[in-house]
Scaffold this motif. Structure first.
Motif, PDB file in Angstrom:
ATOM      1  N   ALA A  77      35.106  -4.101  -1.536  1.00  0.00           N
ATOM      2  CA  ALA A  77      36.373  -4.817  -1.437  1.00  0.00           C
ATOM      3  C   ALA A  77      36.849  -5.196  -2.833  1.00  0.00           C
ATOM      4  N   GLU A  78      38.039  -4.756  -3.175  1.00  0.00           N
ATOM      5  CA  GLU A  78      38.683  -5.169  -4.427  1.00  0.00           C
ATOM      6  C   GLU A  78      39.736  -6.217  -4.108  1.00  0.00           C
ATOM      7  N   TYR A  79      39.961  -7.159  -5.028  1.00  0.00           N
ATOM      8  CA  TYR A  79      40.982  -8.182  -4.775  1.00  0.00           C
ATOM      9  C   TYR A  79      41.607  -8.723  -6.049  1.00  0.00           C
ATOM     10  N   ASP A  80      41.420  -8.033  -7.176  1.00  0.00           N
ATOM     11  CA  ASP A  80      42.089  -8.487  -8.395  1.00  0.00           C
ATOM     12  C   ASP A  80      43.515  -7.943  -8.441  1.00  0.00           C
ATOM     13  N   ALA A  81      44.384  -8.656  -9.134  1.00  0.00           N
ATOM     14  CA  ALA A  81      45.794  -8.297  -9.253  1.00  0.00           C
ATOM     15  C   ALA A  81      46.119  -7.939 -10.696  1.00  0.00           C
TER      16      ALA A  81
END
Length: 395
Positions: A77-81
């Motif tokens: 899961a990736e969640y950086d912007a």
């Protein structure tokens, strides 16, 4: 098995879309994804997963595990912007789809004989979170790793570029630009020389090699000779090996700026180098079957094999160490592409929501296919044992 996985995703539909929208509305950049990690952890903790925060020495990394099967399914899961653009690469979709896949697999983990392991991987855009987690053992027990990425195209086994970054800093000597310029050593001129050298080198670069950069500090005011300037460059190539040659060439161009102006030069690599993505053929085929059954139309295999995706991902390093795929799931973004404001808007709209749900189901179906196919399962388990014995590794 497919019906049960799909029913599980549908049963969590509202929660998954709420997670995607919450991440989208509250973007956090590399290694600062504290609220995002907490949101992902919160959903999985409530659903009975054993959650560990701060794994691998990274504050915003996490693992969430369920089951005790021998084969460990790694769902990333990736969640950086992106700074200034928010979720213009759709990592909110990635995180929510991965959580959905983990929940679907949880419901069938016993029947599949698997352990579900969601790995929250920070800092994909810059920083190489997966590379750090790989080096620190978080993937050691994983049989195979999965992740879907929103894109204008529907690709099952995209080919990406390897990438590294170089930050250059030039130090000169300040002086009044009109009264005593001859006393100055111009660090901005050093940057100019380096940029010209890189620009001239482009005509001689190999196929699929690219260089692009920005000046991050070009001086303070026009009437003072700049004594301290900086720039950041990204270098891309079709393979990890080609990237090494490109880096040598660009370092020579950066050195030319210092030689020509008399400035001191410092060059440093900011993030770990990202390898090109090597999709596992069996997993990519299983994913193709899954998305086709969901009514999607991926690019035909023959056309896909000849297409290059001119982007980079730290999933490439994972794919060099263990079987992995990162398919592109299509969203209706018109003329927009990743890293544009229009793409960010789509990733919180109906097309992005569909990608969350379809992506979750497709990943779960792919994992179930691997777990139920006896030859594939045996090879995956053998790979874990070989890595543990030190016979298989990444770049």
């Amino acid at each position: 098995m497919r019906k049960r996985c799909r029913a599980a995703v549908e049963g969590h539909r509202e929660r998954l879309l709420a997670l995607s929208h919450a991440l989208h509305a509250d973007p956090e950049t590399a290694f600062e994804e504290h609220r995002a990690a907490a949101r992902v952890a919160g959903v999985l903790t409530a659903e009975g997963f054993t959650v560990r925060r701060g794994v691998g020495g990274l504050d915003t990394a996490l693992t969430a595990t369920y089951g005790d099967g021998e084969l460990v399914v790694g769902v990333c899961a990736e969640y950086d912007a992106l700074p200034g653009l928010g979720h213009a690469c759709g990592h909110n979709v990635i995180a929510a789809a991965s959580v959905g896949a983990a929940l679907a697999l949880r419901d069938v983990a016993g029947d599949l004989g698997v352990t579900v392991k969601l790995i929250g991987t920070p800092a994909e855009e810059t920083g190489g979170g997966k590379i750090l987690l790989l080096e620190r053992g978080v993937f050691d027990d994983v049989g195979f790793a999965l992740l879907i990425h929103p894109s204008p195209d529907e690709l099952c086994a995209p080919r990406t570029l390897a990438v590294t970054d170089l930050e250059v800093r030039y130090r000169g000597r300040a002086a009044h630009a009109a009264f005593a310029p001859h006393h100055g050593v111009n660090a901005a001129d050093a940057l100019t020389v380096a940029q010209v050298a890189i620009g001239l080198a482009r005509q001689h670069l190999e196929d699929r090699q690219m260089v692009h950069g920005i000046v991050t500090d070009g001086g303070a005011v026009p009437n003072v000779i700049p004594d301290d300037t900086r720039a950041l460059y990204y270098l891309r190539a079709g393979s990890y090996e080609s990237l090494e040659g490109l880096e040598r060439r660009v370092r020579d161009c950066l050195r030319a700026g210092a030689v020509a102006t008399g400035c001191a030069e410092e060059v440093r690599q900011v993030s770990p180098a990202y390898a090109d993505l090597v999709s596992d053929p069996w997993l990519a085929g299983a994913y193709r079957s899954a998305v086709t059954a969901l009514g999607r139309s991926p690019v035909p295999f023959a056309e896909e094999a000849g297409r290059l995706t001119p982007a980079s991902t730290d999933m490439g390093n994972v794919s060099r160490a263990l079987p992995a795929i990162q398919p592109s799931i299509g969203v209706d973004c018109g003329s927009a592409v990743n890293h544009q404001p229009g793409f960010a808007e789509v990733c919180a709209g109906p097309s992005g929501d569909r990608a969350v749900l379809d992506g979750a189901v497709a990943l779960a179906w792919t994992a179930a296919s691997a777990a139920l196919d006896s030859p594939a399962r045996a090879l995956l388990l053998a790979g874990v044992r070989e890595r543990a014995a030190g016979r298989v590794g990444g770049p």
